[in-house]
Design a protein around this motif. Structure first.
Motif, short mmCIF file in Angstrom:
data_model
loop_
_atom_site.label_atom_id
_atom_site.label_comp_id
_atom_site.label_asym_id
_atom_site.label_seq_id
_atom_site.Cartn_x
_atom_site.Cartn_y
_atom_site.Cartn_z
N TYR A 72 0.87 -1.18 0.00
CA TYR A 72 0.00 0.00 0.00
C TYR A 72 0.90 1.23 0.00
CZ TYR A 72 0.95 0.76 4.98
OH TYR A 72 1.58 1.00 6.18
N ASP A 79 3.68 6.71 5.69
CA ASP A 79 4.15 6.10 6.94
C ASP A 79 4.86 4.77 6.70
OD1 ASP A 79 2.07 4.35 6.40
OD2 ASP A 79 0.88 4.89 8.15
N GLN A 122 4.15 -3.59 3.66
CA GLN A 122 4.33 -3.99 5.06
C GLN A 122 4.65 -5.48 5.05
OE1 GLN A 122 0.64 -4.51 7.10
NE2 GLN A 122 1.47 -3.90 9.08
N GLU A 140 3.46 -8.88 12.43
CA GLU A 140 3.81 -7.99 11.32
C GLU A 140 4.61 -6.82 11.89
OE1 GLU A 140 -0.20 -7.29 9.89
OE2 GLU A 140 -0.48 -5.60 11.25
N GLY A 142 -0.40 22.24 4.12
CA GLY A 142 -0.59 21.11 3.20
C GLY A 142 0.53 20.10 3.21
N VAL A 143 1.26 20.02 4.33
CA VAL A 143 2.32 19.01 4.40
C VAL A 143 2.12 18.13 5.63
CG1 VAL A 143 4.03 20.45 3.22
CG2 VAL A 143 3.89 20.48 5.73
N SER A 144 2.76 16.97 5.56
CA SER A 144 2.78 16.06 6.72
C SER A 144 4.23 15.77 7.06
CB SER A 144 2.05 14.75 6.39
OG SER A 144 0.69 14.99 6.15
N LEU A 201 -3.28 1.54 -8.14
CA LEU A 201 -2.66 0.90 -6.97
C LEU A 201 -1.21 1.32 -6.83
CD1 LEU A 201 -4.07 -2.74 -7.15
CD2 LEU A 201 -4.72 -0.92 -5.56
N ARG A 213 -0.06 4.17 -7.83
CA ARG A 213 -0.03 5.63 -7.82
C ARG A 213 0.76 6.19 -9.02
NH1 ARG A 213 -3.13 3.82 -4.99
NH2 ARG A 213 -3.63 4.34 -2.83
N ARG A 251 3.98 15.74 1.03
CA ARG A 251 2.68 16.37 0.78
C ARG A 251 1.62 15.71 1.65
NH1 ARG A 251 1.18 16.08 -5.25
NH2 ARG A 251 2.75 14.46 -5.18
N ALA A 252 0.73 16.50 2.20
CA ALA A 252 -0.29 15.94 3.08
C ALA A 252 -1.15 14.95 2.30
CB ALA A 252 -1.16 17.05 3.65
N VAL A 253 -1.43 13.82 2.93
CA VAL A 253 -2.33 12.85 2.32
C VAL A 253 -3.54 12.82 3.23
CG1 VAL A 253 -2.57 10.52 1.47
CG2 VAL A 253 -0.32 11.53 1.63
N LEU A 254 -4.60 13.46 2.79
CA LEU A 254 -5.78 13.55 3.65
C LEU A 254 -6.96 12.88 2.97
CD1 LEU A 254 -5.40 17.25 4.77
CD2 LEU A 254 -5.08 15.23 6.20
N GLU A 290 -6.09 6.92 1.65
CA GLU A 290 -5.95 5.61 2.28
C GLU A 290 -5.50 5.74 3.71
OE1 GLU A 290 -4.30 2.06 0.23
OE2 GLU A 290 -3.75 3.61 -1.19
N VAL A 291 -6.00 4.84 4.53
CA VAL A 291 -5.46 4.73 5.86
C VAL A 291 -4.41 3.64 5.83
CG1 VAL A 291 -7.18 5.65 7.41
CG2 VAL A 291 -7.60 3.50 6.29
N GLY A 292 -3.47 3.73 6.76
CA GLY A 292 -2.39 2.75 6.78
C GLY A 292 -2.92 1.34 6.83
N ALA A 293 -2.15 0.44 6.31
CA ALA A 293 -2.63 -0.94 6.20
C ALA A 293 -2.65 -1.66 7.54
CB ALA A 293 -1.76 -1.71 5.23
N ALA A 294 -1.73 -1.29 8.42
CA ALA A 294 -1.64 -2.01 9.70
C ALA A 294 -2.98 -2.00 10.39
CB ALA A 294 -0.60 -1.37 10.60
#
Ligand SMILES: [Zn+2]
Lengths: 482, 107
Positions: free
Chosen positions: A85, A89, A95, A130, A142-144, B15, B17, B97-100, B103-107
């Motif tokens: 994915y 992060d 993963q 995992e 607009g950044v993380s 998938l 990107r 760049r902010a990802v809002l 997708e949420v993390g897979a974990a």
């Protein structure tokens, strides 16, 4: 039980970070808290090319211990898979997880009634191992910002079957699972620190015009407190029911929805139609050979099962009735569980031990061999009262430990806590009091048993500090029964 | 599924990107189809007497002790060297760049 027009069908996926020294696939310190950002990182957990991940033996062991505690089956072979994915992060863009051959398969956790009997059983699909992702902080403009100290921390995922039938039961189940992983000693499972996190899978069933309707499942992510679990389930179930009744798209949708729980607004926020399992493009991790745990002496489940500590439910089944509510607070503290079991094993009644853990915890935590039993002996024999001991427990402890030769009785004597009991003095005092109070004696014999308090009081007065109330009461009763 | 459609490519590129043009969808559909067809020749091999295996090395149980690596070993890098190579960073934090709302993390 419920007056709602629908039934809940709920399963939980619970993640817990393992408390190992190092990360899952590299030997960076496992310390996502309290370090400067991006300090506990290396080429492996940064996802740099050409690196080789090597699984952490201790993490494998801790996962098996959890499986054994849940009475899962531990398969002969398990393997690792890449789950792809894209999100910042995850530096590798996948993963390392386990898909079709996890370390633990099946299992169950019982929820007990207050008397220790089994109230309900929640079955497990699996427990697998995992790696955790890094942390993203959304910043202005607009950044993380990405901190990868947590990237690669060992993470177990415990997946229940959809056996939960109410929001309250789901909350209890999560609390119970947290208690279990703490009892087994594999995770601190502090939900506020994100060491334990929960995703909720929920749908509802109800009767409508003669048929049973089951709504499509919503996965609610980011449900990170026991209270949020309860609330999110109630909220999402009602939302599904309302949408169905309003003839909404839920009537025809077949795919699973993914959503997130917003703790601030108590809302379930729908994010997207969940990508099918294939869309993670799982494939076997080519860099890590499979694990055959029965072939390794230190990971063999048949050996490991003997190292499991006694689990909360086993303790409850033995002592819940006798000890009552205090038992739960003891079960939430590994040290208290140790005291509890130790002093029961040494012969103290469970109820007394539980009371001491609550009333004189500091004494227990510094007690040396034999101290506790010696004090209990003085109290049991009536030489000292527990309330007198508790009042001076700090002084008592200091005095007792002031020299090696000092006994509990010496200390009680020095602090004036000993209740002297001179049987001769008591017997003559009883004789005198009985002779002087024929009316009280007659009242007692005609059934007014409460008058004995008066008689005992008179004897205590006459004995002038040379009598212990409990013994006097017995002696008076014996005398009056003649 | 030896022949990949434009929709397959659209799905895969999403998938991964990757942003592709219409012309690229068509081109990659053809190219990727021929790759899949090439590999698909393996399906003509009779594997009924071959045991399934879980890796190509034949190894099992390659595990590491739970001990923090020592200073000075190759993996002991200076993280700032890596952070400085990121396109943007904010102190010790890598900036993206902010990802809002995605997708949420897979974990
Ligand atoms: Zn690392």
């Amino acid at each position: 039980m419920s007056s709602l027009p629908y039934r809940y069908i709920v399963g939980l996926e619970v993640h817990a970070e393992l408390n190992t020294e190092t990360k899952m696939f590299c030997r960076c310190v496992n310390k996502p808290f309290g370090s400067e950002p991006n300090t506990n990182v290396c080429p492996v957990c940064l996802g740099l090319p050409g690196t080789l991940p090597v699984p952490n033996r201790e993490a494998v062991k801790k996962t098996i211990l959890v499986g054994l505690a849940l009475e899962s089956t531990i398969p002969k072979i398990s393997k690792w898979d890449r789950k792809h994915y894209f999100y910042p992060d995850s530096p590798k863009a996948y993963q390392i997880s386990q898909s079709d051959m996890p370390l633990c398969v099946g299992g169950h956790l019982d929820l007990l009634a207050p008397d220790g009997s089994v109230e309900s059983t929640v079955r497990f699909e699996r427990v697998h191992l995992e790696e955790d992702a890094g942390k993203l902080q959304h910043a202005a403009g607009g950044v993380s910002h990405v901190d990868l100290n947590r990237a690669g921390v060992p993470l177990i995922e415990m997946v229940s079957k959809p056996d939960l039938t109410s929001p309250e039961q789901a909350r209890r189940f999560l609390q119970e699972l947290r208690l279990l992983v703490r009892a087994v000693g594999v995770s601190d499972a502090d939900m506020e620190k994100g060491q334990m996190r929960c995703d909720v899978n929920i749908n509802i069933a109800f009767e409508h015009e003669g048929t049973t309707i089951k709504t499509p499942i919503t996965e609610v992510k980011n449900v990170n407190s026991t209270r949020a679990v309860e609330r999110s389930i109630a909220t999402e179930a009602q939302r599904q029911y309302d949408e169905w009744m309003a003839d909404g798209p839920i009537r025809t949708r077949t795919n699973k929805l993914t959503s997130g729980w917003d703790e601030d607004t108590n809302e379930v926020k729908i994010q997207r139609a969940k990508e099918g399992a294939n869309d993670y493009r799982y494939f076997p991790e080519p860099d890590i050979p499979p694990v055959a745990v029965y072939e390794l002496a230190d990971l063999n489940p048949k050996t490991l099962v003997k190292t499991l500590p006694e689990l909360p439910n086993s303790i409850r089944k033995q002592y819940a009735k006798e000890v009552g509510a205090d038992l739960e607070s003891i079960l939430s503290d590994r040290e208290e569980i140790e005291y509890f079991k130790q002093y029961i094993a040494e012969g103290m009644p469970a109820k007394v031990v539980a009371n001491w853990i609550k009333q004189v915890p500091d004494f227990l935590s510094v007690a040396q061999d034999g101290d506790v039993l010696a004090v209990y002996g003085l109290i049991k024999s009536g030489d000292m009262s527990f309330s007198a001991f508790k009042e001076k427990v700090a002084q008592f402890t200091a005095d007792l430990h002031s020299s090696r030769e000092r006994t509990a009785k010496d200390t009680a004597q020095t602090l004036g806590l000993l209740q002297v009991h001179d049987e001769n003095v008591v017997q003559s005092a009883i004789a005198e009091v009985i002779a002087a109070n024929p009316q009280a004696v007659a009242d007692y014999k005609s059934g007014n048993e409460r008058i004995i308090g008066f008689i005992v009081g008179q004897v205590m007065k006459k004995a002038a500090g040379k009598a212990q109330p409990a013994h006097v009461q017995e002696a008076v009763k014996a005398e009056l029964a003649k | 599924m030896n022949e990949l459609s434009r929709d397959d490519i659209r799905h895969l590129s999403h998938l991964s990107r990757l942003e592709l043009t219409d012309e690229e969808y068509a081109r990659y559909a053809t190219q990727l189809s021929s790759v899949v067809q090439y590999v698909a020749q393996l399906q003509s091999v009779d594997t009924s007497s071959v045991q399934a295996h879980l890796g190509v090395t034949g190894l099992t149980n390659v595990l590491a002790d739970d001990v923090v690596r020592e200073k000075g070993t190759p993996a002991d890098i200076e993280p700032m060297d890596v952070i400085n190579k990121a396109p943007r960073h904010h102190g010790r934090l890598i900036e993206v760049r902010a990802v809002l709302g995605g997708e949420v993390g897979a974990a």
